[in-house]
Design an enzyme around this catalytic site. Sequence first.
Site, PDB file in Angstrom:
ATOM      1  N   ARG A 108      13.309  10.294  -3.168  1.00  0.00           N
ATOM      2  CA  ARG A 108      14.154  11.438  -3.517  1.00  0.00           C
ATOM      3  C   ARG A 108      15.445  11.440  -2.687  1.00  0.00           C
ATOM      4  O   ARG A 108      16.552  11.555  -3.230  1.00  0.00           O
ATOM      5  CB  ARG A 108      13.370  12.731  -3.289  1.00  0.00           C
ATOM      6  CG  ARG A 108      14.169  14.002  -3.466  1.00  0.00           C
ATOM      7  CD  ARG A 108      13.250  15.193  -3.244  1.00  0.00           C
ATOM      8  NE  ARG A 108      13.976  16.449  -3.236  1.00  0.00           N
ATOM      9  CZ  ARG A 108      14.518  16.994  -2.161  1.00  0.00           C
ATOM     10  NH1 ARG A 108      14.441  16.349  -0.998  1.00  0.00           N
ATOM     11  NH2 ARG A 108      15.139  18.144  -2.229  1.00  0.00           N
ATOM     12  N   ALA A 109      15.277  11.285  -1.374  1.00  0.00           N
ATOM     13  CA  ALA A 109      16.463  11.352  -0.506  1.00  0.00           C
ATOM     14  C   ALA A 109      17.419  10.200  -0.805  1.00  0.00           C
ATOM     15  O   ALA A 109      18.641  10.402  -0.881  1.00  0.00           O
ATOM     16  CB  ALA A 109      16.031  11.315   0.963  1.00  0.00           C
ATOM     17  N   ILE A 126       0.706   3.399   6.240  1.00  0.00           N
ATOM     18  CA  ILE A 126      -0.165   4.223   7.083  1.00  0.00           C
ATOM     19  C   ILE A 126      -0.618   3.463   8.330  1.00  0.00           C
ATOM     20  O   ILE A 126      -1.055   4.060   9.299  1.00  0.00           O
ATOM     21  CB  ILE A 126      -1.402   4.743   6.309  1.00  0.00           C
ATOM     22  CG1 ILE A 126      -2.273   3.588   5.827  1.00  0.00           C
ATOM     23  CG2 ILE A 126      -0.997   5.679   5.185  1.00  0.00           C
ATOM     24  CD1 ILE A 126      -3.683   4.012   5.440  1.00  0.00           C
ATOM     25  N   ASP A 127      -0.525   2.116   8.292  1.00  0.00           N
ATOM     26  CA  ASP A 127      -1.072   1.311   9.399  1.00  0.00           C
ATOM     27  C   ASP A 127      -0.249   1.424  10.687  1.00  0.00           C
ATOM     28  O   ASP A 127      -0.737   1.095  11.760  1.00  0.00           O
ATOM     29  CB  ASP A 127      -1.135  -0.171   8.994  1.00  0.00           C
ATOM     30  CG  ASP A 127      -1.944  -0.390   7.727  1.00  0.00           C
ATOM     31  OD1 ASP A 127      -2.766   0.490   7.398  1.00  0.00           O
ATOM     32  OD2 ASP A 127      -1.753  -1.423   7.072  1.00  0.00           O
ATOM     33  N   ALA A 171     -13.114  11.962  19.935  1.00  0.00           N
ATOM     34  CA  ALA A 171     -14.239  11.058  19.628  1.00  0.00           C
ATOM     35  C   ALA A 171     -14.813  10.516  20.932  1.00  0.00           C
ATOM     36  O   ALA A 171     -14.142  10.474  21.966  1.00  0.00           O
ATOM     37  CB  ALA A 171     -13.741   9.920  18.746  1.00  0.00           C
ATOM     38  N   GLY A 197       0.846  -1.199   0.000  1.00  0.00           N
ATOM     39  CA  GLY A 197       0.000   0.000   0.000  1.00  0.00           C
ATOM     40  C   GLY A 197       0.876   1.242   0.000  1.00  0.00           C
ATOM     41  O   GLY A 197       1.810   1.332   0.788  1.00  0.00           O
ATOM     42  N   GLY A 240       4.866  -6.840   4.533  1.00  0.00           N
ATOM     43  CA  GLY A 240       5.041  -7.803   3.439  1.00  0.00           C
ATOM     44  C   GLY A 240       6.226  -7.430   2.558  1.00  0.00           C
ATOM     45  O   GLY A 240       7.016  -8.297   2.140  1.00  0.00           O
ATOM     46  N   ARG A 282     -26.680  13.713  28.569  1.00  0.00           N
ATOM     47  CA  ARG A 282     -25.967  14.894  29.082  1.00  0.00           C
ATOM     48  C   ARG A 282     -26.849  16.128  29.024  1.00  0.00           C
ATOM     49  O   ARG A 282     -27.701  16.246  28.154  1.00  0.00           O
ATOM     50  CB  ARG A 282     -24.758  15.187  28.190  1.00  0.00           C
ATOM     51  CG  ARG A 282     -23.552  14.378  28.486  1.00  0.00           C
ATOM     52  CD  ARG A 282     -22.461  14.901  27.574  1.00  0.00           C
ATOM     53  NE  ARG A 282     -21.469  13.888  27.321  1.00  0.00           N
ATOM     54  CZ  ARG A 282     -20.726  13.830  26.214  1.00  0.00           C
ATOM     55  NH1 ARG A 282     -20.901  14.693  25.252  1.00  0.00           N
ATOM     56  NH2 ARG A 282     -19.841  12.903  26.073  1.00  0.00           N
ATOM     57  N   ARG A 336       1.085  -5.140  -5.034  1.00  0.00           N
ATOM     58  CA  ARG A 336       1.217  -6.268  -4.111  1.00  0.00           C
ATOM     59  C   ARG A 336       1.593  -7.473  -4.954  1.00  0.00           C
ATOM     60  O   ARG A 336       1.067  -7.652  -6.052  1.00  0.00           O
ATOM     61  CB  ARG A 336      -0.096  -6.513  -3.377  1.00  0.00           C
ATOM     62  CG  ARG A 336      -0.553  -5.286  -2.577  1.00  0.00           C
ATOM     63  CD  ARG A 336      -1.594  -5.649  -1.551  1.00  0.00           C
ATOM     64  NE  ARG A 336      -2.186  -4.449  -0.955  1.00  0.00           N
ATOM     65  CZ  ARG A 336      -1.650  -3.798   0.075  1.00  0.00           C
ATOM     66  NH1 ARG A 336      -0.511  -4.196   0.594  1.00  0.00           N
ATOM     67  NH2 ARG A 336      -2.252  -2.734   0.570  1.00  0.00           N
TER      68      ARG A 336
END
Length: 371
Positions: free
Chosen positions: A24-25, A135-136, A195, A14, A107, A224, A75
């Site tokens: 780039r670096a 991102i996980d 949240a 992903g 992976g 409330r 993948r």
Amino acid sequence: MGGAKRIAILTSGGDAPGMNAAVRAATMVGRALGCEMFGIERGYKGMLEGAITPLTAADVMGILREGGTILGSARCKEFHQREVRDRARAQLAAHGIDGLVVIGGNGSLTGALKLCDPEETGGTPMFVAGVPASIDNDLAHTGLSIGVDTAMNTIVEACDKIADTATAHDRTFIVEVMGRDCGYLAMTSAIAVGADLALFPEQGKSEDAIVAQIVDTVLAVRARSKKAKRVIIIKAEGVAIPIDRLKAQVDARLREKHPDADPSNIETRVTVLGHVVRGGRPSAFDRLIGSRLANVAVRAVVAGERPVMAAWMPPAPPPATIGKQAAADPYCWLVDLKAVLEETENLLTGRSALARWRAGAFEQVEDAQRS
Ligand code: F6P
């Protein structure tokens, strides 16, 4: 021992915002160290097809701020097979590649470690360094992976917008966020959004318990005295209840409790953020860690280190370091790639101390919010 001279970079799995900063670096630093740099298109799939081309400074100019990855990603399930990896090694040899910088998640880094396994390489050296990008945030021995910060910001921005309309209508929203089997994004964004509830797989709750918890939360907010009665619930995709079924069960239970309520007001609304969370321009922070992690990764390949992953401030004391901080950056560590993958397995199955700490820390935040 001398390390790699002809180094290929690939992005795999992903995509994650900030991958381009790493490409780039790695290209610029590798070239500055006197190496020839190459890009492999579409991860291991492109490697198998020999889609390997030189990377020049001009190729990577201006990509820092772009989301996704200029190299493309894929993948490649078949990479689990030895025979497929042999074909990949033959392609690398045909291009004279002796070093690899693999930018990706669990992976992708597993594939990288297999690729340089001495039992498979027959003695031909292949220097490999991983750069954690997913991102996980489900890779062990690194505080953060590339892409997490941008994804978190995307979720927060989306939830802030949802909160506006939820508040206007006194509604309950369940927002599902990506993260595969890891609840990190759900937990952290729930804190940042304020949240009312976060649901993540590490809690190990039954379906009934989850439905009951949502209903209790909605009823508590509605009881409330405050004017706003909106409820925001963030659900990690790794919580295995399909969101439509969850909505149906919660709505049925709420209707039982409030038979006279206006259905448009009491029924939950559902937003699945899906791949939106993975896209967009990388945040400044993801550009920064993308650049810094790639810098130390390419230096490790050039120095001929054993298979490593560049890590961003791993939980102290860094348990799997190969003995030193990356000399080039006091916040980056080189950690043993095999140890990373073993501990990642523990993280995903809830056996790691870090997974337990994350879930426990989140419960404390929730308790404080409820008090
Ligand atoms: O691993 C990153 C990730 O975005 C996960 O959060 C999600 O479960 C998965 O990839 C989605 O994969 P795909 O884009 O292949 O459907």
